[in-house]
Design a protein around this motif. Structure first.
Motif, PDB file in Angstrom:
ATOM      1  N   TYR A 257       0.835  -1.206   0.000  1.00 14.96           N
ATOM      2  CA  TYR A 257       0.000   0.000   0.000  1.00 14.96           C
ATOM      3  C   TYR A 257       0.871   1.257   0.000  1.00 14.96           C
ATOM      4  N   ASP A 258       0.540   2.181  -0.883  1.00 14.04           N
ATOM      5  CA  ASP A 258       1.264   3.449  -1.007  1.00 14.04           C
ATOM      6  C   ASP A 258       0.324   4.586  -0.609  1.00 14.04           C
ATOM      7  N   PRO A 259       0.667   5.319   0.471  1.00 16.11           N
ATOM      8  CA  PRO A 259      -0.207   6.411   0.918  1.00 16.11           C
ATOM      9  C   PRO A 259      -0.467   7.461  -0.156  1.00 16.11           C
ATOM     10  N   SER A 260       0.432   7.555  -1.148  1.00 14.82           N
ATOM     11  CA  SER A 260       0.247   8.563  -2.198  1.00 14.82           C
ATOM     12  C   SER A 260      -0.836   8.150  -3.194  1.00 14.82           C
ATOM     13  N   MET A 261      -1.277   6.898  -3.113  1.00 16.45           N
ATOM     14  CA  MET A 261      -2.339   6.427  -4.002  1.00 16.45           C
ATOM     15  C   MET A 261      -3.639   7.139  -3.660  1.00 16.45           C
ATOM     16  N   ASN A 262      -4.420   7.355  -4.657  1.00 21.41           N
ATOM     17  CA  ASN A 262      -5.693   8.043  -4.446  1.00 21.41           C
ATOM     18  C   ASN A 262      -6.765   7.064  -3.957  1.00 21.41           C
ATOM     19  N   VAL A 263      -6.351   6.237  -2.966  1.00 18.51           N
ATOM     20  CA  VAL A 263      -7.235   5.225  -2.404  1.00 18.51           C
ATOM     21  C   VAL A 263      -6.991   5.169  -0.895  1.00 18.51           C
TER      22      VAL A 263
END
Length: 354
Positions: A257-263
């Protein structure tokens, strides 16, 4: 899917004996393990005492004995120049023993019980005895435990069931020896566990715990033909392995999981659960189709290949994960809608009522 294939292969039913691959491997493991113990204590055996050398060098257990000690048997053994560590002439039973019939000794002896055997089977190994349920009764009385001596020749061969002993004395002797020689207890317990393991996936199987305390030997034998301790162990092991694999997949996916993802993390977690859920459904569905097609073709034994443990886990995930995914989606949709109607998203103008 690999889990299903491996578990089914390891739990395949095979005839007992030297041709049984699992039994051979377990006995080899037992031999290597017990070699670490010292052959301490008296070498010569006596009633209620199995020498340490006997325990650690021989694969067999006394509660596997099926032949009785009779005058004829004793005469035949003497002709073969067999010897014993003590006088066994007074240990010939005065009457014919009716403990069990042939192969169903597994369902009459407490040593073959997967739970009670930890006590009685281990004690039998330490004392050269066999403990049976003489009067198993279901709605017809109280089960009575009987213990008989099992005599071996000086080279620990030709086990014969001799006169009745005492179950209480057997347990007392085993307990006292455990205090004086704990290594004998540990070695006997290891031997007990491995012996049960060698019988788990044989045609006769191993009864479910405590069955012969409430059912007759015949009833226990029939019940074990439908469900045995091996079946229960297989289902439990398969389910736990499925849970472990699901945990590993979930952990690996969440680590990506990447916090920069828009999710959001919650929505990403719902995706993770979808991946695991679909994987379980594919594996379980494939197994059900394979078993069903084989049974339709006439192979009724294919039902034993059904991955019941994995099926249980899949059903649980269908119930729990579907509800979780629905709730996360609902929060996502209505959460976004709430932000919209608060005004920032719709850029609503204030209306003056003056």
């Amino acid at each position: 899917m690999a889990r299903i294939v491996i578990v089914n292969e390891l739990t395949k039913t095979e005839a007992a004996g030297s041709q049984n691959r699992n039994e051979t491997k377990l006995h080899e493991f037992q031999e290597k393990l017990l070699k670490r113990f010292n052959t301490g204590g008296p070498v010569h055996e006596r009633p209620y005492y199995a020498s340490m050398e006997h325990i650690i060098t021989k694969a067999g257990v006394p509660y596997d004995a099926t032949a009785g000690l009779t005058d004829g048997a004793l005469a035949g053994l003497l002709k073969k120049c067999r010897t014993w560590d003590f006088d066994i002439s007074n240990m010939i039973p005065d009457e014919k023993l009716f403990l069990f019939k042939g192969a169903n000794h597994r369902f009459a002896t407490l040593g073959h019980d997967p739970i009670l055997g930890l006590i009685f089977g281990t004690g039998n190994i330490m004392t050269n005895t066999i403990t049976c349920v003489k009067t198993p009764a279901f709605l017809s009385g109280i089960p009575v435990l009987t213990t008989n001596h099992v005599v071996y020749t000086s080279d620990f061969k030709d086990p014969r069931i001799a006169t009745y002993g005492s179950t209480a004395v057997m347990l007392q002797q085993a307990a006292e020896r455990t205090k004086d020689q704990p290594g004998a207890f540990i070695a006997s317990l290891i031997k007990q566990l491995i012996h049960i393991g060698t019988d788990f996936y044989t045609p006769c199987g191993i009864q479910i715990p405590g069955a012969n305390l409430i059912l007759s030997n015949t009833q226990v034998e029939k019940l074990t033909g439908y469900i045995s301790s091996g079946d229960i162990f297989k289902v439990g092991t398969s389910a736990k392995l499925a849970d472990l694999i699901n945990l590993l997949i979930s952990t690996l996916h969440m680590l990506m999981y990447d916090p920069s993802m828009n999710v959001s993390r919650n929505l990403y977690s719902a995706r993770t659960r979808k991946i695991v859920l679909y994987s379980n459904m594919i594996a379980t569905g494939s197994n059900v189709i394979w078993v069903g097609s084989n049974m339709y073709a006439g192979n009724e034994d294919a039902i034993r290949q059904l991955d019941i443990g994995g099926l249980i886990v899949t059903v649980q995930r269908l119930i729990n994960d579907t509800e979780y995914i629905r709730r996360i989606k609902e929060e996502f949709v209505f959460g976004g809608f709430n932000k919209k109607i608060q005004g920032s998203g719709l850029e609503l103008e204030d209306i003056s009522w003056d």
